[in-house]
Design a protein around this motif. Structure first.
Motif, PDB file in Angstrom:
ATOM      1  N   VAL A   1      -4.337  -2.951  -1.515  1.00 66.38           N
ATOM      2  CA  VAL A   1      -3.053  -3.021  -2.193  1.00 66.38           C
ATOM      3  C   VAL A   1      -3.163  -2.266  -3.510  1.00 66.38           C
ATOM      4  O   VAL A   1      -4.229  -2.274  -4.146  1.00 66.38           O
ATOM      5  CB  VAL A   1      -2.662  -4.492  -2.455  1.00 66.38           C
TER       6      VAL A   1
ATOM      7  N   SER B   1      -2.191   5.843  -3.807  1.00 65.93           N
ATOM      8  CA  SER B   1      -2.259   5.583  -2.377  1.00 65.93           C
ATOM      9  C   SER B   1      -3.314   6.461  -1.712  1.00 65.93           C
ATOM     10  O   SER B   1      -4.097   5.997  -0.882  1.00 65.93           O
ATOM     11  CB  SER B   1      -0.887   5.819  -1.735  1.00 65.93           C
TER      12      SER B   1
ATOM     13  N   ASP C   1       0.813  -1.216   0.000  1.00 63.47           N
ATOM     14  CA  ASP C   1       0.000   0.000   0.000  1.00 63.47           C
ATOM     15  C   ASP C   1       0.847   1.266   0.000  1.00 63.47           C
ATOM     16  O   ASP C   1       0.347   2.375   0.229  1.00 63.47           O
ATOM     17  CB  ASP C   1      -0.944   0.015   1.202  1.00 63.47           C
TER      18      ASP C   1
ATOM     19  N   THR D   1      -6.267  -3.257   4.336  1.00 62.24           N
ATOM     20  CA  THR D   1      -5.991  -2.066   3.545  1.00 62.24           C
ATOM     21  C   THR D   1      -5.829  -2.469   2.085  1.00 62.24           C
ATOM     22  O   THR D   1      -5.392  -3.587   1.784  1.00 62.24           O
ATOM     23  CB  THR D   1      -4.714  -1.357   4.047  1.00 62.24           C
TER      24      THR D   1
ATOM     25  N   SER E   1      -6.736   5.248  -2.614  1.00 57.30           N
ATOM     26  CA  SER E   1      -7.095   4.057  -1.850  1.00 57.30           C
ATOM     27  C   SER E   1      -7.684   4.446  -0.497  1.00 57.30           C
ATOM     28  O   SER E   1      -8.686   3.888  -0.054  1.00 57.30           O
ATOM     29  CB  SER E   1      -5.860   3.168  -1.661  1.00 57.30           C
TER      30      SER E   1
END
Length: 570
Positions: free
Chosen positions: A432, A477, A420, A430, A480
């Motif tokens: 990836v 990131s 991540d 979380t 995400s």
């Protein structure tokens, strides 16, 4: 006439980006994509990532392939399987060849020599024939060429199953000391050796821990129906062979609970460092497809899920798991265990809250300690959609879900093993970074990869591309994190997980969204049970808001009173 309000497909899924297999080592992860490419991330020490470097990678990167002929092939083969040992990696190509890289002190790469940081073909298996075909000559038949169809890796050993169901092993493997001495020992073997104990039978599935092996083998010559027998051998100092004692074995022995005459049909196995897990179903006739998860071996960190920290040498079911769940995948870390059901329920147990983390992490109070019973991990409060496979490293867990198009990870984050972009531990799943940005970026711009100039210097274009890639990784990131936030917010508002199909057409077409209308539609579609749940949920929220408003008013009254008192002259 088509419904014009129907939400359009945002973007078609690319089958090349679908993850078809995943594997986890001590601190690295491997993923196999639908187009036959292998990606890796995490700790790079010993060359275990296969990208020609020993540097850590925080995001998935493709394994390095040398098209100049150093690897003996003109082009990279299409891979169909991956396996990860503690510090080494294996990949299986569609032609049956095996490619290895990483740590090789115990010859687990299938040859004698130093560690390698790029894939190297295991040549010895190409020259051999399956032991199942050795008897063909007596009948005037030609030998069948060996072709591997499955691979596995343990702490310091590697295994393969060929197309005729024979098992091969190399590396630090359990063997008897000599033909006249059946005492168990571990021997470093550079060339793959067949397990003649299973001659005349078919090995269907195999798993291995640090020093022990578990195999599901057909009772007869071929695998038919419910006939699989579970065999174990190797080190048994904690009862990890499930044979009722702690005596090690150099030859396979059937586990009585999962033998030919038992009521249970074993269909999957996994090994931790010193414990074993077997998934079973009730043999026919059975009205329901419900799994039982059996564990045995070392239990001092709760990795058996029995509600205690005691070890056991006989199989016992893990407790507190759903009774009617069908488990589609199971794996073990060093000292933790994880299973995922067909409904997307993920359960983990063992060292430090089932994460595999050492006790020095920042847990405190009620959050501290090992999980001696299964704990459920969720996707923003809900089950994971369309689960595929779970894989456990020494202290991290990886889950492939959404039919292979999304990847989650949690646990120890050092060296970027969670994929991540961070190196911090994560106590909850979380996302990836998948698919890898490098491919999307080059595909979208239609730019071919450029080799550096002679002498190792990069061109200006290369440097700009590298800079753009880093910026896009950071952006991905952040996206995400935003996706997780949106999912939580959406779940709170509409009482269901967020999916792409939930994005209204009005927002896509005109950048506007009527929250009130969407809320009304959700209420109209809700049944009585859902409405009562919403009433309780939002009632509690409203009470909390009213309570906070009242406290603020009281604080203001007290503050005004204190201020007026301080200005009063006595």
């Amino acid at each position: 006439m088509a419904d014009v309000t129907e939400t359009p497909e945002l973007s078609p899924r690319n089958p090349a980006h679908k993850i078809v297999a995943v594997a986890a080592g001590e601190a690295h992860t491997l993923a196999l994509s639908g187009d036959g490419k292998v990606y890796s991330w995490g700790r790079g020490t010993f060359g275990r990532l296969g990208n020609g470097s020993q540097s850590d990678e925080k995001f998935p990167v493709p394994i390095k392939w040398d098209n100049d002929g150093d690897l003996g092939n003109e082009k990279c083969p299409k891979f169909v399987g991956v396996a990860a040992g503690a510090y080494h990696s294996l990949a299986l190509a569609d032609d049956g060849s095996i490619w290895c890289w990483g740590y090789n002190t115990y010859n687990q790469l299938g040859f004698e020599g130093e560690n390698v940081s790029v894939p190297r073909q295991l040549d010895m298996l190409v020259q051999l024939n399956s032991p199942r075909s050795l008897g063909d000559d007596s009948e005037g038949k030609s030998k069948n060429p060996l072709k591997v169809c499955a691979i596995e890796a343990g702490g310091m050993m590697s295994l393969a199953i060929d197309n005729l169901g024979a098992l091969w092993m190399w590396g630090n493997i359990p063997q008897q000391r000599s033909p006249d001495d059946d005492t168990f020992t571990l021997i470093s073997v550079p060339d793959p050796v067949p397990m003649f104990d299973f001659y005349g039978h078919t090995v269907v599935k195999v798993a291995c821990g640090n020093e022990h092996v578990v195999a599901l083998v057909s009772a007869g010559e071929k695998h038919i129906g419910d006939d699989l027998v579970c065999y174990t051998w190797g080190n048994n100092n904690h009862g990890q062979l499930g044979l009722g004692d702690t005596e090690s074995r150099s030859h396979p022995q059937a586990v009585a609970q999962f033998s030919e005459g038992s009521a249970w049909r074993a269909y999957d196995v996994a090994c931790g460092s010193f414990h074993t897990v077997v998934l079973t179903l009730k043999k026919q006739p059975s009205d329901t497809l419900a799994s039982v998860c059996w564990t045995f071996g070392l239990g001092e960190n709760g990795q058996l899920g029995h509600g205690t920290t005691q070890s056991t040498s006989l199989p016992e079911p893990a407790r507190a798991l759903p009774e009617n769940a069908y488990f589609v995948s199971v794996d073990c870390g060093l000292l933790h265990t994880s299973v995922v059901s067909s409904a997307g329920e993920v359960w983990s147990w063992g060292m430090e809250k089932g994460l595999g983390l050492c006790p020095d992490v920042s847990f405190s109070g009620v959050d501290h300690g090992d999980a001696i019973l299964p704990l459920q991990f969720s996707c923003n409060g809900s089950n994971f959609p369309d689960p595929v496979e779970v894989a456990c490293g020494a202290a991290h867990t990886v889950l492939v879900a959404d039919d292979g198009y999304k990847l989650w990870s949690w646990g120890r984050g050092r060296s970027g093993v969670l994929g991540d972009g961070k190196v911090s531990d994560s106590y909850s799943p979380t996302m990836v970074l998948w698919p890898p940005l490098s491919e999307d970026f080059s595909d979208g711009l239609n730019i071919e990869s450029k080799k550096p100039k002679e002498g190792g210097e990069k061109t200006e274009v290369d440097e700009k591309l590298d800079s753009a890639m880093e910026e896009m990784k950071l952006l991905q990131s952040k996206l995400s994190v935003m996706e997780r936030y949106v999912s939580i917010l959406h779940g709170s508002l509409f009482a269901k997980p967020f999916e792409e199909s939930d994005i209204p057409a009005s927002l896509i077409e005109s950048d506007s969204f009527d929250v009130g209308k969407a809320w009304q539609g959700m209420l109209e579609a809700a049944d009585g049970k859902e409405l009562r749940r919403l009433e309780m949920f939002y009632g509690n929220m409203l009470d909390g808001v009213k309570d906070k408003i009242m406290k603020r008013k009281i604080q203001e009254i007290v503050r005004e009173h204190l201020q007026s008192s301080s200005t009063t002259q006595y």
